[in-house]
Write a protein that holds these residues in place. Sequence first.
Motif, PDB file in Angstrom:
ATOM      1  N   PRO A  20      15.126 -21.300 -26.778  1.00 37.75           N
ATOM      2  CA  PRO A  20      16.315 -20.446 -26.698  1.00 37.75           C
ATOM      3  C   PRO A  20      16.558 -19.890 -25.302  1.00 37.75           C
ATOM      4  N   MET A  21      15.486 -19.508 -24.605  1.00 35.13           N
ATOM      5  CA  MET A  21      15.664 -18.992 -23.249  1.00 35.13           C
ATOM      6  C   MET A  21      16.183 -20.069 -22.318  1.00 35.13           C
ATOM      7  N   ASP A  22      15.742 -21.300 -22.499  1.00 30.38           N
ATOM      8  CA  ASP A  22      16.251 -22.401 -21.679  1.00 30.38           C
ATOM      9  C   ASP A  22      17.752 -22.605 -21.907  1.00 30.38           C
ATOM     10  N   VAL A  23      18.178 -22.499 -23.172  1.00 29.09           N
ATOM     11  CA  VAL A  23      19.597 -22.681 -23.481  1.00 29.09           C
ATOM     12  C   VAL A  23      20.431 -21.580 -22.840  1.00 29.09           C
ATOM     13  N   ILE A  24      20.026 -20.332 -23.024  1.00 30.56           N
ATOM     14  CA  ILE A  24      20.761 -19.203 -22.443  1.00 30.56           C
ATOM     15  C   ILE A  24      20.749 -19.280 -20.928  1.00 30.56           C
ATOM     16  N   SER A  25      19.603 -19.605 -20.364  1.00 40.34           N
ATOM     17  CA  SER A  25      19.495 -19.685 -18.898  1.00 40.34           C
ATOM     18  C   SER A  25      20.378 -20.789 -18.337  1.00 40.34           C
ATOM     19  N   GLU A  26      20.454 -21.904 -19.054  1.00 42.64           N
ATOM     20  CA  GLU A  26      21.320 -23.001 -18.620  1.00 42.64           C
ATOM     21  C   GLU A  26      22.780 -22.557 -18.630  1.00 42.64           C
ATOM     22  N   MET A  27      23.168 -21.822 -19.662  1.00 44.49           N
ATOM     23  CA  MET A  27      24.541 -21.326 -19.749  1.00 44.49           C
ATOM     24  C   MET A  27      24.861 -20.351 -18.611  1.00 44.49           C
ATOM     25  N   LEU A  28      23.892 -19.515 -18.284  1.00 40.88           N
ATOM     26  CA  LEU A  28      24.108 -18.495 -17.253  1.00 40.88           C
ATOM     27  C   LEU A  28      23.934 -19.036 -15.836  1.00 40.88           C
ATOM     28  N   GLY A  29      23.322 -20.196 -15.712  1.00 40.07           N
ATOM     29  CA  GLY A  29      23.068 -20.742 -14.387  1.00 40.07           C
ATOM     30  C   GLY A  29      21.811 -20.199 -13.740  1.00 40.07           C
ATOM     31  N   VAL A  30      20.857 -19.754 -14.568  1.00 43.77           N
ATOM     32  CA  VAL A  30      19.589 -19.236 -14.048  1.00 43.77           C
ATOM     33  C   VAL A  30      18.711 -20.408 -13.617  1.00 43.77           C
ATOM     34  N   PRO A  31      18.190 -20.385 -12.398  1.00 45.79           N
ATOM     35  CA  PRO A  31      17.338 -21.487 -11.935  1.00 45.79           C
ATOM     36  C   PRO A  31      16.119 -21.683 -12.825  1.00 45.79           C
ATOM     37  N   GLN A  32      15.673 -22.927 -12.945  1.00 40.11           N
ATOM     38  CA  GLN A  32      14.529 -23.260 -13.783  1.00 40.11           C
ATOM     39  C   GLN A  32      13.301 -22.425 -13.421  1.00 40.11           C
ATOM     40  N   ALA A  33      13.084 -22.197 -12.120  1.00 38.89           N
ATOM     41  CA  ALA A  33      11.888 -21.496 -11.664  1.00 38.89           C
ATOM     42  C   ALA A  33      11.851 -20.038 -12.108  1.00 38.89           C
ATOM     43  N   ASP A  34      13.004 -19.461 -12.461  1.00 38.87           N
ATOM     44  CA  ASP A  34      13.066 -18.038 -12.819  1.00 38.87           C
ATOM     45  C   ASP A  34      13.000 -17.796 -14.321  1.00 38.87           C
ATOM     46  N   ARG A  35      13.070 -18.817 -15.123  1.00 42.17           N
ATOM     47  CA  ARG A  35      13.275 -18.636 -16.570  1.00 42.17           C
ATOM     48  C   ARG A  35      12.076 -18.044 -17.282  1.00 42.17           C
ATOM     49  N   ALA A  36      10.870 -18.449 -16.926  1.00 46.17           N
ATOM     50  CA  ALA A  36       9.676 -17.906 -17.583  1.00 46.17           C
ATOM     51  C   ALA A  36       9.562 -16.406 -17.323  1.00 46.17           C
ATOM     52  N   ASP A  37       9.849 -15.994 -16.088  1.00 45.12           N
ATOM     53  CA  ASP A  37       9.773 -14.577 -15.746  1.00 45.12           C
ATOM     54  C   ASP A  37      10.825 -13.777 -16.509  1.00 45.12           C
ATOM     55  N   LEU A  38      12.034 -14.337 -16.638  1.00 43.72           N
ATOM     56  CA  LEU A  38      13.084 -13.646 -17.390  1.00 43.72           C
ATOM     57  C   LEU A  38      12.708 -13.519 -18.865  1.00 43.72           C
TER      58      LEU A  38
END
Length: 276
Positions: A20-38
Amino acid sequence: DACLEQGTFDFVGDLAGKLPMDVISEMLGVPQADRADLRTKSDLLVHREEGMTDVPPAGVAAALDLVVYYADLIADRRANPGDDLVSALCTAEIDGDRLTDDEITGFLFLMVVAGNETTTKLLAHAWYWAWRNPDQRATAFADPGRIGDWVEETLRYDTSSQMLARVTRTPVELHGQVLPPGERVLLLVGSANRDPRAFPEPDRYDLDRDTSGIVSFGFGRHFCLGASLARLETRVVLEELVRRVRTYDIDADGARRVHSVNVRGFDTLPTTVEAR
């Protein structure tokens, strides 16, 4: 694929918590490297130790970190717009009115918590309750067309958001009692989904039941913005798992639930699978 290959894994930490975080992050344009921290900061926002009702210091620190991160993200998208949701929010305009940075930040907080936590918990609940009810699991595994029913019954039986707080704006009459304006009301979503007046044998997990009356996503003007996305994500993940997994077992003694005021779900769900 890696989880299925190793056979034994944490369904939440290794699978349901990431997708789910990957999906939301992809929608928001969050870089892959930042997703685990978010995701970690998102978890800290809702985590409460047993007996604690206020936001703990770690949650406050996580919120401040997210404010700074979102401020930088918004500034970057205003300067370098792309095809992501943050860019769309930065450029959106209705009758000359545009969103402020604070308004966009508030929306991003909603997205990263509601879009991550609740869907993660829904996935794990579906996995767990199907395991606890083998006959219902067999139904879903035998016919992928029943996975939608699996999702909806899980939403009813053990929804991620168990309660919501509201304040009355006008007098409200319920069950012979009148609530005056300004009253604080706690809406027990989990209880409503187990109301025998709406659902016969409500404590039975049953994929054949009519779930059209569930209130897991609210209703009316307060209906959840992400309901369709949550349902879609959960259905797709379960479809892929059913396609690849013959059967599975859960270590119930090793399972651990999250501590939260209003979010119910698993923090850890040890799982062993037998691949097809």
